[in-house]
Motif scaffolding. Structure first.
Motif, PDB file in Angstrom:
ATOM      1  N   CYS A 126       0.511   0.628 -22.983  1.00 26.98           N
ATOM      2  CA  CYS A 126       1.248   0.639 -24.060  1.00 26.98           C
ATOM      3  C   CYS A 126       1.149  -1.183 -24.519  1.00 26.98           C
ATOM      4  O   CYS A 126       0.819  -2.397 -23.893  1.00 26.98           O
ATOM      5  CB  CYS A 126       2.843   0.603 -24.009  1.00 26.98           C
ATOM      6  SG  CYS A 126       3.669   0.728 -24.768  1.00 26.98           S
ATOM      7  N   TYR A 127       1.349  -1.457 -26.328  1.00 33.02           N
ATOM      8  CA  TYR A 127       1.538  -2.327 -26.657  1.00 33.02           C
ATOM      9  C   TYR A 127       2.547  -3.696 -26.040  1.00 33.02           C
ATOM     10  O   TYR A 127       2.144  -4.514 -26.034  1.00 33.02           O
ATOM     11  CB  TYR A 127       0.554  -2.192 -27.999  1.00 33.02           C
ATOM     12  CG  TYR A 127       1.186  -1.334 -28.742  1.00 33.02           C
ATOM     13  CD1 TYR A 127       2.426  -0.189 -28.736  1.00 33.02           C
ATOM     14  CD2 TYR A 127       3.004  -2.100 -29.707  1.00 33.02           C
ATOM     15  CE1 TYR A 127       3.109   0.699 -28.518  1.00 33.02           C
ATOM     16  CE2 TYR A 127       3.746  -1.464 -30.834  1.00 33.02           C
ATOM     17  CZ  TYR A 127       4.045  -0.160 -30.180  1.00 33.02           C
ATOM     18  OH  TYR A 127       5.225   0.751 -30.684  1.00 33.02           O
ATOM     19  N   LEU A 128       3.753  -2.867 -26.436  1.00 36.22           N
ATOM     20  CA  LEU A 128       4.614  -3.302 -25.637  1.00 36.22           C
ATOM     21  C   LEU A 128       4.331  -3.914 -24.816  1.00 36.22           C
ATOM     22  O   LEU A 128       5.913  -5.033 -24.727  1.00 36.22           O
ATOM     23  CB  LEU A 128       5.782  -2.729 -26.159  1.00 36.22           C
ATOM     24  CG  LEU A 128       5.922  -1.561 -26.579  1.00 36.22           C
ATOM     25  CD1 LEU A 128       7.046  -0.655 -26.288  1.00 36.22           C
ATOM     26  CD2 LEU A 128       6.350  -2.419 -28.444  1.00 36.22           C
ATOM     27  N   LYS A 186       5.441   9.126 -28.940  1.00 37.57           N
ATOM     28  CA  LYS A 186       5.086  10.710 -27.715  1.00 37.57           C
ATOM     29  C   LYS A 186       5.519  11.982 -27.440  1.00 37.57           C
ATOM     30  O   LYS A 186       5.484  11.317 -26.559  1.00 37.57           O
ATOM     31  CB  LYS A 186       4.323   9.347 -26.550  1.00 37.57           C
ATOM     32  CG  LYS A 186       2.952   7.883 -27.615  1.00 37.57           C
ATOM     33  CD  LYS A 186       2.563   7.709 -26.154  1.00 37.57           C
ATOM     34  CE  LYS A 186       0.711   7.251 -26.533  1.00 37.57           C
ATOM     35  NZ  LYS A 186       1.050   6.010 -26.938  1.00 37.57           N
ATOM     36  N   TYR A 187       6.762  11.614 -28.249  1.00 35.72           N
ATOM     37  CA  TYR A 187       7.874  12.310 -27.428  1.00 35.72           C
ATOM     38  C   TYR A 187       7.669  13.483 -28.062  1.00 35.72           C
ATOM     39  O   TYR A 187       7.969  14.055 -29.832  1.00 35.72           O
ATOM     40  CB  TYR A 187       9.593  11.137 -27.274  1.00 35.72           C
ATOM     41  CG  TYR A 187       9.204  10.716 -26.212  1.00 35.72           C
ATOM     42  CD1 TYR A 187       8.989  10.401 -25.213  1.00 35.72           C
ATOM     43  CD2 TYR A 187       8.574   9.653 -26.234  1.00 35.72           C
ATOM     44  CE1 TYR A 187       9.601  10.076 -23.654  1.00 35.72           C
ATOM     45  CE2 TYR A 187       8.244   8.328 -25.428  1.00 35.72           C
ATOM     46  CZ  TYR A 187       8.822   8.525 -24.360  1.00 35.72           C
ATOM     47  OH  TYR A 187       8.693   7.464 -23.237  1.00 35.72           O
ATOM     48  N   THR A 216       6.613  10.056 -20.761  1.00 34.11           N
ATOM     49  CA  THR A 216       6.078  10.996 -22.426  1.00 34.11           C
ATOM     50  C   THR A 216       6.552  12.435 -21.998  1.00 34.11           C
ATOM     51  O   THR A 216       6.049  12.758 -20.807  1.00 34.11           O
ATOM     52  CB  THR A 216       5.004  10.369 -22.695  1.00 34.11           C
ATOM     53  OG1 THR A 216       4.272  10.685 -21.790  1.00 34.11           O
ATOM     54  CG2 THR A 216       5.632   8.467 -22.062  1.00 34.11           C
ATOM     55  N   SER A 219       8.382   0.281 -30.512  1.00 38.87           N
ATOM     56  CA  SER A 219       9.289   1.184 -29.735  1.00 38.87           C
ATOM     57  C   SER A 219       9.231   1.995 -30.596  1.00 38.87           C
ATOM     58  O   SER A 219       8.237   2.508 -31.042  1.00 38.87           O
ATOM     59  CB  SER A 219      10.658   0.978 -30.679  1.00 38.87           C
ATOM     60  OG  SER A 219      11.270   1.549 -31.401  1.00 38.87           O
ATOM     61  N   ASP A 220       9.633   2.957 -29.631  1.00 29.57           N
ATOM     62  CA  ASP A 220       8.812   4.539 -29.917  1.00 29.57           C
ATOM     63  C   ASP A 220      10.756   4.914 -29.609  1.00 29.57           C
ATOM     64  O   ASP A 220      11.360   4.832 -29.540  1.00 29.57           O
ATOM     65  CB  ASP A 220       8.574   5.570 -28.788  1.00 29.57           C
ATOM     66  CG  ASP A 220       8.171   6.805 -28.923  1.00 29.57           C
ATOM     67  OD1 ASP A 220       9.120   7.649 -29.719  1.00 29.57           O
ATOM     68  OD2 ASP A 220       7.020   7.545 -29.244  1.00 29.57           O
ATOM     69  N   GLY A 232       9.440   5.170 -21.811  1.00 25.12           N
ATOM     70  CA  GLY A 232       8.030   5.254 -21.700  1.00 25.12           C
ATOM     71  C   GLY A 232       7.353   4.652 -20.254  1.00 25.12           C
ATOM     72  O   GLY A 232       7.628   3.365 -21.142  1.00 25.12           O
ATOM     73  N   GLN A 233       6.459   5.094 -20.024  1.00 23.38           N
ATOM     74  CA  GLN A 233       5.910   3.112 -18.946  1.00 23.38           C
ATOM     75  C   GLN A 233       4.133   3.926 -19.096  1.00 23.38           C
ATOM     76  O   GLN A 233       3.615   4.306 -18.402  1.00 23.38           O
ATOM     77  CB  GLN A 233       6.082   3.779 -17.443  1.00 23.38           C
ATOM     78  CG  GLN A 233       7.840   3.423 -17.559  1.00 23.38           C
ATOM     79  CD  GLN A 233       8.181   3.229 -16.189  1.00 23.38           C
ATOM     80  OE1 GLN A 233       7.039   2.869 -14.542  1.00 23.38           O
ATOM     81  NE2 GLN A 233       9.413   3.245 -15.691  1.00 23.38           N
ATOM     82  N   CYS A 234       3.604   3.731 -20.155  1.00 23.34           N
ATOM     83  CA  CYS A 234       2.152   3.760 -20.852  1.00 23.34           C
ATOM     84  C   CYS A 234       1.373   2.950 -20.213  1.00 23.34           C
ATOM     85  O   CYS A 234       1.696   1.233 -20.601  1.00 23.34           O
ATOM     86  CB  CYS A 234       1.478   3.947 -22.284  1.00 23.34           C
ATOM     87  SG  CYS A 234       2.804   5.821 -22.630  1.00 23.34           S
ATOM     88  N   CYS A 263      10.944   0.815 -25.310  1.00 29.02           N
ATOM     89  CA  CYS A 263      10.981   2.274 -24.885  1.00 29.02           C
ATOM     90  C   CYS A 263      10.779   2.554 -23.033  1.00 29.02           C
ATOM     91  O   CYS A 263      10.563   2.304 -22.295  1.00 29.02           O
ATOM     92  CB  CYS A 263       9.876   2.412 -25.221  1.00 29.02           C
ATOM     93  SG  CYS A 263       8.513   4.796 -25.425  1.00 29.02           S
ATOM     94  N   LYS A 290      13.073  -1.487 -18.299  1.00 26.62           N
ATOM     95  CA  LYS A 290      12.567  -0.243 -18.340  1.00 26.62           C
ATOM     96  C   LYS A 290      13.754   0.789 -18.987  1.00 26.62           C
ATOM     97  O   LYS A 290      13.836   2.361 -19.155  1.00 26.62           O
ATOM     98  CB  LYS A 290      11.676   0.385 -17.901  1.00 26.62           C
ATOM     99  CG  LYS A 290      10.415   0.167 -18.308  1.00 26.62           C
ATOM    100  CD  LYS A 290       9.701   0.157 -20.460  1.00 26.62           C
ATOM    101  CE  LYS A 290       8.371  -0.029 -20.204  1.00 26.62           C
ATOM    102  NZ  LYS A 290       8.308   0.492 -22.081  1.00 26.62           N
TER     103      LYS A 290
HETATM  104 FE1  SF4 Z   1       4.870   2.334 -25.718  1.00 25.14          FE
HETATM  105 FE2  SF4 Z   1       4.252   4.350 -27.102  1.00 25.14          FE
HETATM  106 FE3  SF4 Z   1       3.691   4.813 -24.402  1.00 25.14          FE
HETATM  107 FE4  SF4 Z   1       6.505   4.149 -25.388  1.00 25.14          FE
HETATM  108  S1  SF4 Z   1       5.687   5.918 -25.456  1.00 25.14           S
HETATM  109  S2  SF4 Z   1       5.544   3.089 -23.502  1.00 25.14           S
HETATM  110  S3  SF4 Z   1       6.202   3.026 -26.848  1.00 25.14           S
HETATM  111  S4  SF4 Z   1       2.865   3.433 -25.385  1.00 25.14           S
END
Ligand code: SF4
Length: 342
Positions: A98-100, A175-176, A210, A143-144, A93-95, A91, A61
């Motif tokens: 996250c689907y990624l 989300k940014y 985020t 991605s974001d 981010g660390q949600c 991305c 990340k």
């Molecule tokens: Fe995933 Fe979106 Fe969070 Fe990035 S901002 S970690 S793509 S959910």
């Protein structure tokens, strides 16, 4: 602003002939403590440390790979678009949900493709194959793309490119809030920007690194005021103490701030929290202390159209979510389109 500051930048062979690579490097060179690695082959994985998935995820990340998109065969992107536009993957981010996490698996690094002219020309070819239909390209399928935008200008380029092509549309979700450089892009109404928003409690608990709720709202106002079609994705919706008050507060705050004279209806997509067993397993490895509600016994198991099942809220709860959001959106927003509440 929450721009991405990587710990290491890995440059693939031959990328320095591209302007975007020069710009990225020029920007980061002045920052302290960023390791720059020039690859002599295209094997980068040994440069991302970590003994296990937990560490590799965190190191990945914080890794930016600057490369080119070699195969110009675009992936399809049903049902929301025709093709993915491969500008960026990964991305910062660390949600936790996250689907990624399942999609990119052990390759969570951020990869930017600097041969944007090739990518946009290929998009034009695809759209010409489909004339006189409109062809939609999705910029955030893997991605974001927003945190990189201030020094790649990829979205700006894509927005202006699709702005001039009659039968194309472009869309992405974020989300940014690093959107200032897009305010003056000549979008011609062809790019739809969607903001993924949630209550502050949910963002603070699960969406690490985020932008805050209010920063996202502020960014959406800037884009709406710049004439872009905009939409909001409220996902995942969680049921917790005070959920109704907090989601009301979120929507109320948004309705108060959104300009009233928008040229396009604001779209809403509402998705209640759901998870697969595969996602739960990954989340348990990379976020062992996660407080995400993923108790299978409290959920209904539902077979999905792609052959694997998901754990969703009970029918009664989903009905309550539908009623709640329908009523709120009807009362608070005039010029809107509710795409779905699921
Ligand atoms: Fe995933 Fe979106 Fe969070 Fe990035 S901002 S970690 S793509 S959910």
């Amino acid at each position: 602003m929450l721009m991405f500051i990587p710990k290491r930048i890995i440059l693939e062979k031959d990328v320095m002939k591209y302007d975007m690579a020069k710009k990225i490097l020029g920007y980061y060179k002045s920052k302290p403590n960023i390791e720059i690695i020039n690859l002599s082959s295209n094997k980068f994985s040994q440069h991302i440390p970590g003994d296990d998935f937990y560490e590799q995820y965190r190191e990945g990340k914080r890794t930016l790979i600057v490369g080119t998109k070699k195969s110009l065969k675009f992936q399809s992107c049903k049902p929301s678009a025709h093709y993915q536009l491969p500008l960026v993957s990964g991305c910062m981010g660390q949600c936790e949900y996250c689907y990624l996490n399942t999609r990119l698996g052990d390759k969570p690094f951020i990869r930017v493709h600097v041969n944007i002219d090739d990518i946009l020309n290929q998009a034009e070819k695809y759209s010409k194959e489909r004339l006189a239909n409109i062809t939609i390209f999705e910029g955030s399928a893997t991605s974001d793309p927003i945190p990189l935008e201030p020094y790649t200008n990829s979205l700006f380029r894509a927005i202006e490119f699709f702005g001039t092509l009659q039968n194309t549309r472009f869309r992405f979700v974020t989300k940014y809030n690093d959107v200032d450089s897009l305010i003056n892009a000549k979008h011609n109404g062809h790019t739809e920007i969607r903001f993924s928003i949630n209550t502050s409690s949910v963002i603070e608990k699960y969406e690490h690194f985020t932008a805050s709720r209010d920063k996202r709202i502020e960014a959406s106002i800037k884009m709406a005021s710049a004439g872009y079609p905009i939409g909001f994705l409220i996902a995942p919706v969680f049921i917790y103490d005070n959920w109704k008050e907090e989601y009301h507060d979120l929507l109320y705050s948004l309705s108060e701030k959104l300009p009233k004279d928008l040229g396009f209806p604001v779209t809403f997509e509402i998705i209640s929290h759901r998870y697969t067993t595969a996602a739960k397993n990954v989340i348990n490895q990379i976020y062992p202390d996660s407080e995400l509600p993923m108790n299978d016994e409290e959920r209904k198991f539902k077979y999905g159209q792609f052959g694997y099942g998901k754990y969703v809220y009970s029918k009664e709860i989903i009905e309550e979510i539908k009623q709640f959001f329908t009523k709120e959106l009807e009362e608070l927003f005039e010029n809107k389109e509710i795409k779905y509440i699921i």
